[in-house]
Design an enzyme around this catalytic site. Structure first.
Site, short mmCIF file in Angstrom:
data_model
loop_
_atom_site.label_atom_id
_atom_site.label_comp_id
_atom_site.label_asym_id
_atom_site.label_seq_id
_atom_site.Cartn_x
_atom_site.Cartn_y
_atom_site.Cartn_z
N HIS A 34 0.82 -1.22 0.00
CA HIS A 34 0.00 0.00 0.00
C HIS A 34 0.86 1.26 0.00
O HIS A 34 0.52 2.24 0.66
CB HIS A 34 -0.97 -0.01 1.20
CG HIS A 34 -2.17 -0.87 0.94
ND1 HIS A 34 -3.25 -0.45 0.21
CD2 HIS A 34 -2.45 -2.14 1.33
CE1 HIS A 34 -4.15 -1.42 0.15
NE2 HIS A 34 -3.68 -2.47 0.81
N ASP A 36 2.64 1.83 -3.24
CA ASP A 36 2.96 2.12 -4.66
C ASP A 36 2.24 3.37 -5.13
O ASP A 36 2.78 4.18 -5.87
CB ASP A 36 2.69 0.91 -5.58
CG ASP A 36 1.25 0.40 -5.59
OD1 ASP A 36 0.45 0.77 -4.69
OD2 ASP A 36 0.92 -0.38 -6.51
N LEU A 125 -3.03 -12.23 -5.36
CA LEU A 125 -1.81 -12.56 -6.11
C LEU A 125 -1.88 -12.00 -7.53
O LEU A 125 -1.19 -12.46 -8.43
CB LEU A 125 -1.60 -14.08 -6.13
CG LEU A 125 -1.47 -14.73 -4.75
CD1 LEU A 125 -1.34 -16.24 -4.87
CD2 LEU A 125 -0.26 -14.17 -3.98
N SER A 126 -2.74 -11.03 -7.72
CA SER A 126 -2.83 -10.29 -8.99
C SER A 126 -3.22 -11.14 -10.18
O SER A 126 -2.63 -11.05 -11.26
CB SER A 126 -1.50 -9.59 -9.30
OG SER A 126 -1.27 -8.63 -8.36
N SER A 128 -5.79 -10.54 -11.72
CA SER A 128 -6.30 -9.55 -12.68
C SER A 128 -5.18 -8.95 -13.51
O SER A 128 -5.31 -8.81 -14.73
CB SER A 128 -7.11 -8.46 -11.98
OG SER A 128 -6.36 -7.90 -10.94
N GLU A 166 -7.72 -0.75 -15.12
CA GLU A 166 -8.25 -0.88 -13.75
C GLU A 166 -8.91 0.42 -13.31
O GLU A 166 -9.99 0.43 -12.73
CB GLU A 166 -7.13 -1.21 -12.76
CG GLU A 166 -6.56 -2.59 -12.89
CD GLU A 166 -7.20 -3.60 -11.94
OE1 GLU A 166 -8.06 -3.22 -11.12
OE2 GLU A 166 -6.82 -4.79 -12.03
N ASP A 178 1.34 -4.17 -9.47
CA ASP A 178 0.95 -5.50 -9.94
C ASP A 178 1.20 -5.67 -11.43
O ASP A 178 1.75 -6.67 -11.88
CB ASP A 178 -0.54 -5.74 -9.67
CG ASP A 178 -0.89 -5.59 -8.21
OD1 ASP A 178 0.05 -5.50 -7.38
OD2 ASP A 178 -2.08 -5.55 -7.88
N TYR A 228 -10.14 -0.05 -0.65
CA TYR A 228 -8.88 0.34 -1.29
C TYR A 228 -8.92 1.82 -1.68
O TYR A 228 -8.02 2.59 -1.35
CB TYR A 228 -8.66 -0.53 -2.54
CG TYR A 228 -7.32 -0.33 -3.19
CD1 TYR A 228 -6.23 -1.11 -2.82
CD2 TYR A 228 -7.13 0.63 -4.18
CE1 TYR A 228 -4.99 -0.93 -3.41
CE2 TYR A 228 -5.90 0.82 -4.77
CZ TYR A 228 -4.83 0.03 -4.40
OH TYR A 228 -3.61 0.22 -4.99
#
Ligand code: GLA
Length: 392
Positions: A34, A36, A125-126, A128, A166, A178, A228
């Site tokens: 948290h 980036d 674990l990304s 997406s 996103e 990610d 988020y």
């Protein structure tokens, strides 16, 4: 699923013809959580778990999307796909990426696509990012071929396009970590990434007699995206308060620990102050962790991982009882050098560095304790690291 099996399914769905294959991995973040989106440095590694995409260009503008583990097929056209925002049960990452590519001048062609994911969904674990990056790489490649552009795809650009998908189509204001890790990862290395400048370094992961062990709480972070965005807003608020006394700072990552401690009272809201404390201290921890990793001091790296989790639990408050339980139990076990939640939080996975001799014991013990406490099973992955997005 084996690639040959995928190709058989692809042929059964779409008929015979050329098949192109692209792959892009999920990631585990070792440390730097948290931060980036606050311009901090982070240290993810690409996983061997990945999205594999089999694709074939079409001569019309029809897009057909299918996944190996889903019954539905999404069918749309290049000109109509922008109407699908918020309407899809599956396929929105792909459509979001295509729309962003178009904004950048890429020529999106009709295509038949089949996806297979080995990254668990909703596990932090990304999965997406893996879908986004493989899709972006595929369509950018096809576009360049169509236009006769003979240059290597810039994978950092691909990561940025995936991130915009996103933001604009999914509605999560995620950072770049990610997508960058999925696009730029390297086997047996962590990506040490400065998210403000996108400068990066591949740091060798010399884990020697240790393994990376992921524990999936199998709690899907369904509330994740609203929480988020809430955290991002809190960071913005804290940054604005600090700017009134530290006019030179651009992002929270610019704030040194001493500056924060001296000026933290300008952040009036106590909760916001805690959030900013996490960011400032986590930024510092990542730098020290990278040094520890370079010095082959895995034990010290593990201590920073532990401190990172505590900060995410108590100050940033993005953990959940299941994550905290795994961390608490794991820390008391022999051979566990460090353990923390990884990714956005509110569910998903922990990442631990564990001595090889202690891995089986850890899995067995945590498995039993976890199920006893929560009534459902945790999953475990003793994971290797892999390469970033590529055509196979
Ligand atoms: C999600 C986001 C990333 C990052 C992490 C938390 O995975 O996509 O950009 O903010 O959460 O570190």
């Amino acid at each position: 699923m084996e690639l040959n099996e995928m190709k058989k399914i692809f042929t059964a769905l779409y008929g015979d013809g050329e098949m192109r294959v692209f792959a892009s991995p999920g990631r585990v973040n070792l440390i730097g959580e948290h931060i980036d989106y606050c311009g901090g440095c982070v240290m993810p590694a690409a996983l061997t778990m990945k999205t594999t995409l089999v694709a074939r260009k079409r001569n019309d503008d029809i897009i057909r999307l299918k996944a190996t583990d889903l019954d539905i097929m999404v069918e749309t056209t290049v000109s109509e796909m922008h109407n699908l925002k918020g309407k899809l049960r599956w396929g929105d990452y792909q459509i979001g990426v295509m729309l962003e590519l178009m904004k950048d001048g890429y020529d999106i062609c009709g295509c038949d696509l089949l996806y297979d994911d080995t990254v668990p969904h909703g596990g932090g674990l990304s999965s997406s990012a893996a879908i986004e990056v493989s899709t972006a790489l595929c369509f950018a490649t096809f576009s360049n071929e169509k236009k006769g552009i003979d240059k290597k795809i810039d994978m950092i650009e691909i990561a940025l396009i995936a991130q915009r998908a996103e933001h604009n189509f999914i509605g999560v204001k995620c950072g770049i970590m990610d997508q960058f890790a999925s696009a730029m990862g390297k086997k047996d290395h962590a990506v040490y990434l400065n998210c403000a400048t996108l400068e990066y370094e591949h740091i060798p992961l010399n884990l020697k007699d240790c393994s990376i062990v992921l524990t999936n709480t199998n709690v899907k972070h369904s509330l994740g995206s609203s929480k988020y965005n809430e955290r991002r807003a809190e960071c913005e608020e804290g940054l604005n308060a600090l700017k009134t006394v530290l006019p030179d700072i651009k992002e929270l990552a610019d704030v040194k620990i001493e500056q924060f401690e001296e000026h933290k009272d300008v952040i009036k809201n106590e909760t916001t102050r805690k959030r900013i404390k996490h960011v400032v201290y986590e930024c510092d921890r990542v730098k020290k962790s990278a040094e520890a990793m370079k010095n082959d001091d895995i034990a010290l790296f593990g201590q920073y991982m532990n401190a990172s989790h505590d900060s995410l639990q108590y100050d940033y408050e993005v953990t959940c009882p299941e994550l905290d339980f795994v961390v608490r139990m794991g820390r008391n076990m022999d051979g566990v050098l460090g353990i923390r939640m990884t990714g956005a939080g509110f569910g998903g996975c922990t990442v631990a560095i564990i001595k090889n001799y202690a891995v089986d014991k850890y899995i067995e013990r945590i498995g039993v304790l976890f199920e006893g406490r929560f009534g459902h099973k945790a999953s475990f992955y003793v994971t290797g690291t892999g390469d970033g997005g590529r055509e196979i």
